[in-house]
Design a protein around this motif. Structure first.
Motif, mmCIF file in Angstrom:
data_model
loop_
_atom_site.group_PDB
_atom_site.id
_atom_site.type_symbol
_atom_site.label_atom_id
_atom_site.label_comp_id
_atom_site.label_asym_id
_atom_site.label_seq_id
_atom_site.Cartn_x
_atom_site.Cartn_y
_atom_site.Cartn_z
ATOM 1 N N PRO A 185 13.204 9.920 -3.517
ATOM 2 C CA PRO A 185 14.088 10.978 -2.990
ATOM 3 C C PRO A 185 13.411 11.666 -1.802
ATOM 4 N N PRO A 186 14.114 11.826 -0.674
ATOM 5 C CA PRO A 186 13.493 12.335 0.555
ATOM 6 C C PRO A 186 12.815 13.700 0.365
ATOM 7 N N GLU A 187 13.358 14.540 -0.517
ATOM 8 C CA GLU A 187 12.760 15.871 -0.691
ATOM 9 C C GLU A 187 11.374 15.803 -1.332
ATOM 10 N N LEU A 188 11.028 14.620 -1.885
ATOM 11 C CA LEU A 188 9.700 14.490 -2.502
ATOM 12 C C LEU A 188 8.677 13.835 -1.568
ATOM 13 N N ALA A 189 9.102 13.524 -0.336
ATOM 14 C CA ALA A 189 8.231 12.772 0.570
ATOM 15 C C ALA A 189 6.878 13.452 0.795
ATOM 16 N N ALA A 190 6.893 14.754 1.034
ATOM 17 C CA ALA A 190 5.639 15.450 1.318
ATOM 18 C C ALA A 190 4.726 15.444 0.102
ATOM 19 N N GLU A 191 5.299 15.690 -1.085
ATOM 20 C CA GLU A 191 4.520 15.667 -2.330
ATOM 21 C C GLU A 191 3.947 14.276 -2.579
ATOM 22 N N ALA A 192 4.746 13.273 -2.289
ATOM 23 C CA ALA A 192 4.315 11.893 -2.524
ATOM 24 C C ALA A 192 3.148 11.557 -1.602
ATOM 25 N N ARG A 193 3.224 12.022 -0.377
ATOM 26 C CA ARG A 193 2.140 11.771 0.573
ATOM 27 C C ARG A 193 0.850 12.412 0.057
ATOM 28 N N ARG A 194 0.996 13.633 -0.474
ATOM 29 C CA ARG A 194 -0.179 14.328 -1.010
ATOM 30 C C ARG A 194 -0.765 13.568 -2.221
ATOM 31 N N ALA A 195 0.130 13.087 -3.089
ATOM 32 C CA ALA A 195 -0.342 12.359 -4.280
ATOM 33 C C ALA A 195 -1.065 11.082 -3.871
ATOM 34 N N ALA A 196 -0.502 10.365 -2.887
ATOM 35 C CA ALA A 196 -1.127 9.120 -2.435
ATOM 36 C C ALA A 196 -2.513 9.414 -1.870
ATOM 37 N N ALA A 197 -2.628 10.497 -1.119
ATOM 38 C CA ALA A 197 -3.922 10.833 -0.530
ATOM 39 C C ALA A 197 -4.920 11.234 -1.610
ATOM 40 N N ALA A 198 -4.416 11.762 -2.732
ATOM 41 C CA ALA A 198 -5.316 12.253 -3.780
ATOM 42 C C ALA A 198 -5.782 11.155 -4.728
ATOM 43 N N CYS A 199 -5.114 10.014 -4.722
ATOM 44 C CA CYS A 199 -5.486 8.940 -5.669
ATOM 45 C C CYS A 199 -6.913 8.489 -5.394
ATOM 46 N N PRO A 200 -7.812 8.658 -6.382
ATOM 47 C CA PRO A 200 -9.226 8.359 -6.141
ATOM 48 C C PRO A 200 -9.475 6.871 -5.872
ATOM 49 N N ALA A 201 -8.564 6.010 -6.299
ATOM 50 C CA ALA A 201 -8.769 4.571 -6.093
ATOM 51 C C ALA A 201 -8.003 4.072 -4.872
ATOM 52 N N LEU A 202 -7.333 4.962 -4.174
ATOM 53 C CA LEU A 202 -6.467 4.598 -3.035
ATOM 54 C C LEU A 202 -5.458 3.512 -3.441
ATOM 55 N N ALA A 203 -5.013 3.587 -4.696
ATOM 56 C CA ALA A 203 -4.110 2.561 -5.201
ATOM 57 C C ALA A 203 -2.648 2.967 -5.073
ATOM 58 N N LEU A 204 -2.410 4.267 -4.944
ATOM 59 C CA LEU A 204 -1.038 4.763 -4.819
ATOM 60 C C LEU A 204 -0.693 4.789 -3.335
ATOM 61 N N ARG A 205 0.380 4.091 -2.977
ATOM 62 C CA ARG A 205 0.681 3.978 -1.550
ATOM 63 C C ARG A 205 2.124 4.308 -1.267
ATOM 64 N N LEU A 206 2.338 4.850 -0.101
ATOM 65 C CA LEU A 206 3.673 5.215 0.348
ATOM 66 C C LEU A 206 4.020 4.306 1.514
ATOM 67 N N ARG A 207 5.136 3.596 1.388
ATOM 68 C CA ARG A 207 5.528 2.681 2.470
ATOM 69 C C ARG A 207 6.912 3.010 2.949
ATOM 70 N N LYS A 208 7.153 2.632 4.179
ATOM 71 C CA LYS A 208 8.527 2.694 4.681
ATOM 72 C C LYS A 208 9.302 1.577 3.998
ATOM 73 N N ALA A 209 10.371 1.942 3.317
ATOM 74 C CA ALA A 209 11.112 0.917 2.550
ATOM 75 C C ALA A 209 11.974 0.093 3.494
ATOM 76 N N THR A 243 4.365 2.686 -4.127
ATOM 77 C CA THR A 243 3.899 1.491 -4.861
ATOM 78 C C THR A 243 2.507 1.754 -5.440
ATOM 79 N N VAL A 244 2.151 0.984 -6.451
ATOM 80 C CA VAL A 244 0.799 1.039 -7.011
ATOM 81 C C VAL A 244 0.172 -0.333 -6.848
ATOM 82 N N ASP A 245 -1.040 -0.379 -6.327
ATOM 83 C CA ASP A 245 -1.777 -1.635 -6.283
ATOM 84 C C ASP A 245 -2.395 -1.835 -7.671
#
Ligand code: SF4
Ligand code: SF4
Lengths: 376, 64
Positions: free
Chosen positions: B40-64, B4-6
């Motif tokens: 897609p589950p195979e992107l989970a690790a990449e998504a976690r990295r992207a969320a951590a890299a967002c300078p505004a902490l606006a990109l978030r990964l949640r358990k759906a 999600t994006v805030d």
């Protein structure tokens, strides 16, 4: 029972007409349960536009330290029903506010109106006449379109900043100053008082809707009709059409254009009847310019998207080729703001393109439409 | 998992679209538009990295 009297009722007049809230029947915790059950049995839903079941909201905000916020801001320029209620029937709203406060166990209530609102004298005079159990404070909220959004009110009352906060957390969990908060539109509160004063079963049979009618009607203003009226009935209640109506904007500035007058309304605060002699695209362009200027400028898709579609519409009216850009841009705005402001603007724009499709074609062909040609 | 994006937090830096082009594209104003549906589950690790890299902490990964 109609909730809107023909002239203003002071406390004595209100009690003569509507009766007195039977507080003993709702005493204590069992009483709170009975009150929420009555609201549920009455089928009451929010009148601020969302249409959410009021009993569910009451249950969610129940706690011993909650706050009830009555929303009387009415940001939509086409709507006057809340102002009419607060001017003519302030005690019905205040009875509803006290009942809501009792239902959720609130220790404090706030009645929000726009700063400098013409309803202030009526509301202040009404409060001075009452001896309420839970104190009521009046808050004057900045005069802005999105300031009446639920999370914006909560944000304003907590921090003085009237911009929306986003969807999480819900005010019922963490609202004003971190307390569980119930935010209800003032018409919802007046309806809640009616449920109690009439009893849920009688209320169900007699319930009404308030709709503000403007545009090509003989008596523009707020009308009250049996719940779920058709557009035809709403226009008739406003004195009928002054000239043929080509389309109706249903739901205010963030609403939808329709040409189907048999359409039934429920929980719709305002309609605007567009006369055949006016251009729907031009009207829509003006509304979009207003909505763009009212963005709280916090979210990119709203801050940049709304001025873009407003400019596209202005260009369309002048005869430019912006329809293709709009087709691409409109679907991009929905669901991407922290509040529903961009969704409303996108909905309005899309419904205008659908409803005035023939005019879109003529504008594009020559920059003039039947209205400018004087054909209408 | 769901990304999600805030919308209030996001400053439109566009980093997320660089790091996770499979799921994130940018609109014409530079703000992220996320693909519909679960991640897609195979992107989970990449998504976690992207969320951590967002300078505004606006990109978030949640358990759906
Ligand atoms: S969507 Fe627009 S009005 Fe709503 S919070 Fe974001 S910027 Fe403000
Ligand atoms: S990296 Fe973060 S701030 Fe930048 S566009 Fe993506 S979500 Fe927005």
């Amino acid at each position: 029972m109609s909730i809107l009297p023909p002239h203003r009722l002071d406390l004595a007049g209100h009690r003569r007409r509507n009766g007195v809230v039977p507080w003993v029947a709702y005493h204590g915790d069992d009483g709170r349960d009975r009150l929420v059950e009555a609201v549920e049995a009455a089928g009451l839903r929010g009148r601020g536009g969302g249409g959410f079941p009021t009993a569910v909201k009451l249950r969610a905000a129940r706690s011993r330290r909650s706050i009830v916020v009555a929303n009387g801001c009415e940001g939509d320029p086409l709507s006057r029903k809340d102002a009419a209620l607060l001017t003519l029937a302030p005690h019905l709203v205040l009875d509803g506010l006290q009942l809501a406060a009792h239902a959720v166990g609130a220790t404090e209530t706030v009645l929000c109106v726009h700063a400098g609102s013409p309803v202030l004298p009526s509301v202040t005079a009404a409060l001075a006449e009452r001896d309420d159990h839970v104190p009521v404070r009046i808050a004057e909220v900045p005069r802005r379109y999105v300031a009446s959004e639920e999370s914006a009110l909560v944000h304003y009352l907590t921090s003085g900043d009237a911009r929306p906060l986003g969807k999480e957390p819900r005010p019922a969990e963490r609202g004003v100053r971190g307390r569980p908060t119930l935010v209800d539109n003032v018409e919802t509160l007046a309806q809640l008082a009616s449920v109690v004063l009439l009893g849920p079963h009688h209320y169900r049979a007699a319930r009404t809707d308030l709709v503000t009618v403007t545009g090509a009607v003989r008596q523009p203003g707020v009308v009250e009709l049996p719940a779920g009226p058709s557009l035809t009935a709403v226009l008739a209640a406003a004195g009928g059409e002054t000239e043929p109506v080509q389309a109706v904007l249903v739901g205010g500035y963030g609403g939808t254009w329709t040409t189907d007058l048999r359409l039934g309304l429920s929980g719709i605060p305002a309609v605007y009847a567009l006369p055949a002699s006016a251009c729907g695209l031009e009207y829509t362009a003006k509304v979009l310019a207003f909505l763009a200027a009212e963005s709280a400028r916090q979210c990119g898709p709203c801050m940049f998207g709304l001025p873009s579609i407003a400019a596209d519409f202005a260009e369309l009216v002048r005869g430019g080729p912006s329809v293709h850009r709009l087709a691409h841009r409109l679907p991009l705005l929905t669901g991407r703001g922290a509040c529903a402001h961009p969704d409303g603007a996108a909905r309005l724009a899309a419904s205008a393109l659908r409803t005035f499709g023939a005019d879109v074609t003529t504008h594009q062909a020559g920059g003039r439409c039947r209205v400018l040609e004087g054909v209408a | 998992m769901k990304l999600t994006v805030d919308p209030i937090g996001c400053r439109g830096h566009g980093l997320c679209a660089d790091l996770l082009p499979e799921v994130v594209r940018l609109d014409e104003w530079g703000y992220p538009v996320l693909a519909n549906g679960p991640l897609p589950p195979e992107l989970a690790a990449e998504a976690r990295r992207a969320a951590a890299a967002c300078p505004a902490l606006a990109l978030r990964l949640r358990k759906a």
